[in-house]
Enzyme design. Structure first.
Site, mmCIF file in Angstrom:
data_model
loop_
_atom_site.group_PDB
_atom_site.id
_atom_site.type_symbol
_atom_site.label_atom_id
_atom_site.label_comp_id
_atom_site.label_asym_id
_atom_site.label_seq_id
_atom_site.Cartn_x
_atom_site.Cartn_y
_atom_site.Cartn_z
ATOM 1 N N ASP A 82 0.866 -1.165 0.000
ATOM 2 C CA ASP A 82 0.000 0.000 0.000
ATOM 3 C C ASP A 82 0.912 1.227 0.000
ATOM 4 O O ASP A 82 2.122 1.114 0.259
ATOM 5 C CB ASP A 82 -0.888 -0.036 1.250
ATOM 6 C CG ASP A 82 -1.873 1.117 1.301
ATOM 7 O OD1 ASP A 82 -2.285 1.597 0.225
ATOM 8 O OD2 ASP A 82 -2.224 1.548 2.414
ATOM 9 N N ASP A 84 -0.178 4.887 1.319
ATOM 10 C CA ASP A 84 -0.383 5.797 2.451
ATOM 11 C C ASP A 84 -0.124 5.095 3.776
ATOM 12 O O ASP A 84 -0.672 4.032 4.055
ATOM 13 C CB ASP A 84 -1.814 6.345 2.423
ATOM 14 C CG ASP A 84 -2.083 7.151 1.169
ATOM 15 O OD1 ASP A 84 -1.333 8.102 0.910
ATOM 16 O OD2 ASP A 84 -3.030 6.812 0.433
ATOM 17 N N ARG A 240 -18.566 12.852 8.921
ATOM 18 C CA ARG A 240 -18.128 11.991 7.820
ATOM 19 C C ARG A 240 -18.207 12.736 6.493
ATOM 20 O O ARG A 240 -17.289 12.641 5.658
ATOM 21 C CB ARG A 240 -18.988 10.737 7.776
ATOM 22 C CG ARG A 240 -18.584 9.761 6.677
ATOM 23 C CD ARG A 240 -19.343 8.452 6.795
ATOM 24 N NE ARG A 240 -20.781 8.661 6.744
ATOM 25 C CZ ARG A 240 -21.667 7.689 6.932
ATOM 26 N NH1 ARG A 240 -21.259 6.471 7.223
ATOM 27 N NH2 ARG A 240 -22.962 7.946 6.855
ATOM 28 N N THR A 288 -2.583 0.514 -4.322
ATOM 29 C CA THR A 288 -3.029 1.624 -3.490
ATOM 30 C C THR A 288 -4.389 2.135 -3.956
ATOM 31 O O THR A 288 -4.731 2.018 -5.141
ATOM 32 C CB THR A 288 -2.006 2.781 -3.522
ATOM 33 O OG1 THR A 288 -2.505 3.892 -2.759
ATOM 34 C CG2 THR A 288 -1.742 3.261 -4.941
ATOM 35 N N ASN A 289 -5.135 2.710 -3.029
ATOM 36 C CA ASN A 289 -6.419 3.328 -3.369
ATOM 37 C C ASN A 289 -6.265 4.763 -3.852
ATOM 38 O O ASN A 289 -7.224 5.360 -4.348
ATOM 39 C CB ASN A 289 -7.362 3.308 -2.157
ATOM 40 C CG ASN A 289 -7.971 1.943 -1.915
ATOM 41 O OD1 ASN A 289 -7.816 1.027 -2.720
ATOM 42 N ND2 ASN A 289 -8.664 1.789 -0.798
ATOM 43 N N SER A 290 -5.082 5.335 -3.713
ATOM 44 C CA SER A 290 -4.875 6.731 -4.095
ATOM 45 C C SER A 290 -4.887 6.886 -5.618
ATOM 46 O O SER A 290 -4.486 5.973 -6.349
ATOM 47 C CB SER A 290 -3.536 7.246 -3.542
ATOM 48 O OG SER A 290 -3.572 7.319 -2.132
ATOM 49 N N GLN A 490 -7.718 -8.281 16.276
ATOM 50 C CA GLN A 490 -7.730 -8.312 14.815
ATOM 51 C C GLN A 490 -6.307 -8.435 14.263
ATOM 52 O O GLN A 490 -6.066 -9.185 13.307
ATOM 53 C CB GLN A 490 -8.391 -7.042 14.272
ATOM 54 C CG GLN A 490 -9.880 -6.944 14.549
ATOM 55 C CD GLN A 490 -10.684 -7.932 13.733
ATOM 56 O OE1 GLN A 490 -10.688 -7.903 12.514
ATOM 57 N NE2 GLN A 490 -11.364 -8.842 14.416
#
Length: 533
Positions: A82, A84, A240, A288-290, A490
């Site tokens: 990832d 970030d 949010r 990555t989601n970016s 977790q």
């Protein structure tokens, strides 16, 4: 015997380790002003010799990788990252403070009081792993079974009595049906991006608690003059939305791209680490989601400016806007990115392979493995998001997982520095256990009952003192006293290995076997064996 066994394992004197450290890195990575020193002093923390805690093959604690499940790096062919908080280590708390500032400005634009813009960020308040009770407005830290360990309303710490009143059974779960037909939703905050959200929500509640205009109700606040109701659920929805605006249309990303040095701590070991992997014949990929424009700017700062080489050369495969955790399930259309415009080309990418140096977006795990030849157990994925990076990739696809925990250095500092306090807690726990082992044939006398109550009171005071060493509001990210937090649970279940930085893996050979000592069940750890092993 078991402690001797552990000591042998911790110092590397065991046959299962495949090779010793190769090319050990002597440059220490940044510890965010935390100083952890290994000394010759031997004490005990909860009955475990600190000899076992401070040294592992000569590695200082803050440079170690910790093991939940045994794994051999020699079998790993693909290393995925990832970006970030993983490849890019954001400066804490500056990053969080700026994010909170922009979110508060959005809330003021939405109608919240202007005085919120003057709020100063309290770095010592939020920790990840909390849940927000949208019915009662409390931020809670839960244990592995969903029992409340501690909590706050706004930034005011709840007393044990208040927790008992709000949660008579002390039990919570993410969705709980009540007999009155109402529901309590618990919003989980388990990422590093969530800590400013915790702070902003709490400061809004602080303002409402102090306001003479609003009357407090069980599920929020009511303004009699305007007939306006602000429930805790509504407050969270507004917060949010404010953060979504900050991350999508606000100035945060543009400011990071203009001044990356203010927001990102450059790790000079990063290019060396990526080279180490590729020169060893490993495939390296970014997931990555970016978006590409942001990813390109950040990675140029991290790598190009250091090495003079394009950052794309350090990766065999690059996927941006991956839409995790959906990527690990059904995914999204797989497209090719135009590196000049940063925009995805029309149509779906169809080929039998991915091209090195090219940029892709979307897709899913099955397609990625098909195009690269990777299989789940061949992949070690590094990420900071307990759910989006670790849980989904592990549960759905069987990837090996490396959880990045930047908070670990601070936790280790307290853990090693306050050994006497932990030893005191262990001693009180043991004394309580001894009193509880009264023969079942005799009824405990009043003196025994009084002694148990006194010991329990002393134990709780020590637990509170330990909590304050970590964080005055919520204590350790991982525990309260001897009870693990839900976040720690977790991490234990889904992260094979974890560390404060990905480059700590430079301290290990790529043939290294991470070995997790066997865990004893209560009937094994408390009952002696007559068998001489």
């Amino acid at each position: 015997e078991y402690k001797s066994y552990l000591r042998g394992m911790s110092t590397g004197n065991h046959s299962n380790v495949m090779s010793s450290l190769e090319g050990q890195v002597t440059t220490a990575t940044s510890m965010s002003n935390v100083d952890i020193k290994s000394t010759g002093h031997v004490s005990k923390i909860w009955g475990i010799s600190t000899e076992l805690l401070v040294c592992e093959g000569g590695r200082e604690p803050y440079r170690r990788v910790f093991v939940n499940r045994s794994m051999t790096l020699e079998t790993i062919g693909y290393y995925g990252f990832d970006m970030d908080y993983t490849l890019a280590e954001y400066r804490t708390p500056y990053m969080e403070a700026e994010t909170a500032k922009y979110a508060l400005e959005r809330l003021v634009e939405m109608g919240y009081p202007k005085e919120l813009k003057k709020t100063e960020y309290i770095a010592s308040f939020p920790v990840r792993g909390l849940v927000f009770d949208r019915k009662l407005g409390n931020f809670l830290k839960l244990d592995t079974h969903g029992l409340v360990l501690t909590g706050c309303i706004g930034t005011r710490k709840l007393s044990r009595e208040e927790i008992r009143d709000d949660y008579p059974t002390k039990f919570c779960k993410l969705f709980e049906k009540h007999t009155d037909g109402d529901s309590r939703f618990l919003q989980l905050f388990d990422t590093l991006f969530d800590t400013p959200k915790i702070f902003v929500t709490s400061r809004v509640i602080d303002w409402l608690e102090r306001s003479s205009q609003y009357v407090k109700q069980p599920d929020g606040y009511y303004d009699n003059t305007t007939s306006l109701e602000l429930t805790y659920s509504t407050i969270w929805a507004d917060v949010r939305q404010a953060f979504e605006m900050v991350h999508t249309r606000g100035p945060l990303h543009s400011n990071i791209m203009k001044h990356p040095d203010l927001f990102i701590s450059r790790n000079e070991l990063l290019p060396q680490f990526l080279d180490y992997l590729r020169n060893s014949g490993k495939k390296v990929f970014m997931l990555t989601n970016s978006p590409y424009s942001y990813t390109n700017t950040v990675m140029k700062y991290l790598i190009d400016d250091l090495t003079g080489k394009p950052w794309q050369e350090y990766f065999d495969y690059i996927i941006v806007r991956a839409c995790k955790p959906a990527f690990f399930q059904q995914g999204t259309p797989f497209r090719h990115i135009n590196k000049t415009t940063g925009v995805a080309n029309i149509g779906v990418y169809k080929s039998d392979s991915m091209i090195k140096g090219e940029i892709y977006c979307g897709g899913n795990c099955d397609l990625f493995c098909q195009l690269t030849g990777a299989e789940g157990p061949d992949i070690l994925y590094f990420g900071d998001h307990i759910y989006g990076d670790v849980v989904r990739s592990k549960k759905t696809n069987g990837w090996k997982t490396f959880l990045v925990v930047p908070e670990l250095n601070r936790e280790l500092d307290v853990w090693t520095r306050e050994s006497e306090l932990f030893e005191k807690h262990h001693r009180l726990e043991k004394q309580l256990g001894d009193y509880q082992n009264i023969s079942t044939n005799s009824f405990p006398c009043d003196s025994h009952i009084d002694a148990i109550r006194k010991l329990d009171k002393d134990r709780k005071l020590v637990v509170d003192e330990i909590d304050n060493k970590y964080n005055p509001y919520f204590g350790s990210v991982f525990r309260k006293g001897g009870r693990l937090s839900s976040f720690a649970n977790q991490m234990d279940k889904y992260a094979d290995i974890y560390s404060s930085s990905i480059t700590n893996l430079l301290n290990y050979s790529l043939a290294h076997q991470f070995w997790s000592p066997p865990r004893l069940l209560p009937h094994e750890s408390t009952v002696g064996q007559e068998l001489d092993i």
